[in-house]
Design an enzyme around this catalytic site. Sequence first.
Site, PDB file in Angstrom:
ATOM      1  N   LYS A 155      46.944  -6.833  49.397  1.00 57.01           N
ATOM      2  CA  LYS A 155      46.754  -8.344  50.026  1.00 57.01           C
ATOM      3  C   LYS A 155      47.335  -8.274  51.151  1.00 57.01           C
ATOM      4  CE  LYS A 155      47.127 -12.932  48.219  1.00 57.01           C
ATOM      5  NZ  LYS A 155      45.788 -13.312  48.355  1.00 57.01           N
TER       6      LYS A 155
HETATM    7  N1  PPE Z   1      40.406 -12.415  46.066  1.00 49.87           N
HETATM    8  C1  PPE Z   1      40.950 -12.629  47.382  1.00 49.87           C
HETATM    9  C2  PPE Z   1      40.346 -12.309  48.489  1.00 49.87           C
HETATM   10  C3  PPE Z   1      42.042 -13.605  47.304  1.00 49.87           C
HETATM   11  O1  PPE Z   1      42.703 -13.987  48.389  1.00 49.87           O
HETATM   12  C4  PPE Z   1      42.452 -13.898  46.060  1.00 49.87           C
HETATM   13  C5  PPE Z   1      43.730 -15.069  46.091  1.00 49.87           C
HETATM   14  C6  PPE Z   1      41.960 -13.597  45.047  1.00 49.87           C
HETATM   15  C7  PPE Z   1      41.183 -12.794  45.024  1.00 49.87           C
HETATM   16  C8  PPE Z   1      42.586 -14.093  43.393  1.00 49.87           C
HETATM   17  O2  PPE Z   1      43.698 -13.341  43.264  1.00 49.87           O
HETATM   18  P1  PPE Z   1      44.842 -13.882  42.157  1.00 49.87           P
HETATM   19  O3  PPE Z   1      45.449 -14.882  42.997  1.00 49.87           O
HETATM   20  O4  PPE Z   1      45.393 -12.779  41.891  1.00 49.87           O
HETATM   21  O5  PPE Z   1      44.053 -14.539  41.109  1.00 49.87           O
HETATM   22  N2  PPE Z   1      44.046 -15.644  47.258  1.00 49.87           N
HETATM   23  C9  PPE Z   1      45.250 -16.397  47.338  1.00 49.87           C
HETATM   24  C10 PPE Z   1      45.334 -16.945  48.724  1.00 49.87           C
HETATM   25  C11 PPE Z   1      44.368 -18.062  49.052  1.00 49.87           C
HETATM   26  C12 PPE Z   1      44.957 -18.723  50.415  1.00 49.87           C
HETATM   27  O6  PPE Z   1      44.193 -19.288  51.021  1.00 49.87           O
HETATM   28  O7  PPE Z   1      45.676 -18.255  51.053  1.00 49.87           O
HETATM   29  C13 PPE Z   1      45.667 -17.338  46.343  1.00 49.87           C
HETATM   30  O8  PPE Z   1      44.873 -17.709  45.463  1.00 49.87           O
HETATM   31  O9  PPE Z   1      46.999 -17.420  46.090  1.00 49.87           O
END
Ligand code: PPE
Length: 307
Positions: A155
């Site tokens: 990430k």
């Molecule tokens: N894919 C991506 C590309 C992504 O950024 C997130 C989280 C997810 C999947 C879901 O992952 P999880 O949070 O572990 O379930 N995106 C984060 C950032 C959003 C932002 O705008 O900044 C979040 O949801 O916190």
Amino acid sequence: MHHDIWFNGKLVPYEKATLHVLSHVVHYGSSVFEGIRCYDTERGSGVFRLREHIRRLFDSAKIYRMTIPYTIEELEAATLETIASSGLKACYIRPVVYRGMGSLGVNPLKNDVETVIAVWEWGAYLGPEALESGVDVHVASWSRMAPNTFPAMAKAGGNYLNASLVKMDAVLNGYNEGIMLNKEGYVAEGSGENLFIIRDGVIYTAPSSLSILPGITRDTVITLASELGYRVEERQIPREALYIADELFFTGTAAEVTPIRSVDKHVIGSGKRGPITTEIQNAFFEVIKKGNDPHGWLTAVPVNAAV
Ligand code: PPE
């Protein structure tokens, strides 16, 4: 209102948490971060899956050869301390580790590694109505990065240049979000969310090998849906499967479980939040609202942790 920020080992006032314009991260996007939520449950404030998020932060840092000068336990404690000092019962938590000062030029190996944890209040990510009514999305014209270009399992800040192209195109075209396809043209995920698709009572999502971020909410939903008795399959999903789905929804820390009501102007199912999506949302809300936590996913925030 602004809250104190944990900056390299101690809480500092919001205004003091600054960095120099010649920090490596400003020029080359060299950061890794997390998004975590703390919920105000009926049994007190709890951070959702703290250990898994901090672990993913260390994984992301390792991929980019950044050594975080703290242990997992120390960053967990720092997270709880930052929340407690804010006085917030519910918040979004943003740990970020980045390459700071040192030499400029692409090579980051000699630059400082800085560690920051900030918290703020963050409501429904895709709009106040989204959790109930669903969102309108399109298939993005930008693809998710190909394997062995940018590591999708990290990430990392730089990955979100791709994500922000997707998000800007969606918003400028009147959609809430864009769904990215991978290099082969299979469904990957949203700019900041994983994606689930339901057809004939079976739940499908892209496998984590398909250049997606392996989401912690995704893992939560796979667990909850299986416990509800649904078959959940990780498999390659062609674009057109989106259009003929019975139900579709996004998952993410920020987005939680958000139904999708149309894709490329195709109405999905009844055009409203579907029954299985509702069931899964309810199972999720049972944990994060009621604090009914059989999996041990919540970490209590100590009330007097602030010093
Ligand atoms: N894919 C991506 C590309 C992504 O950024 C997130 C989280 C997810 C999947 C879901 O992952 P999880 O949070 O572990 O379930 N995106 C984060 C950032 C959003 C932002 O705008 O900044 C979040 O949801 O916190």
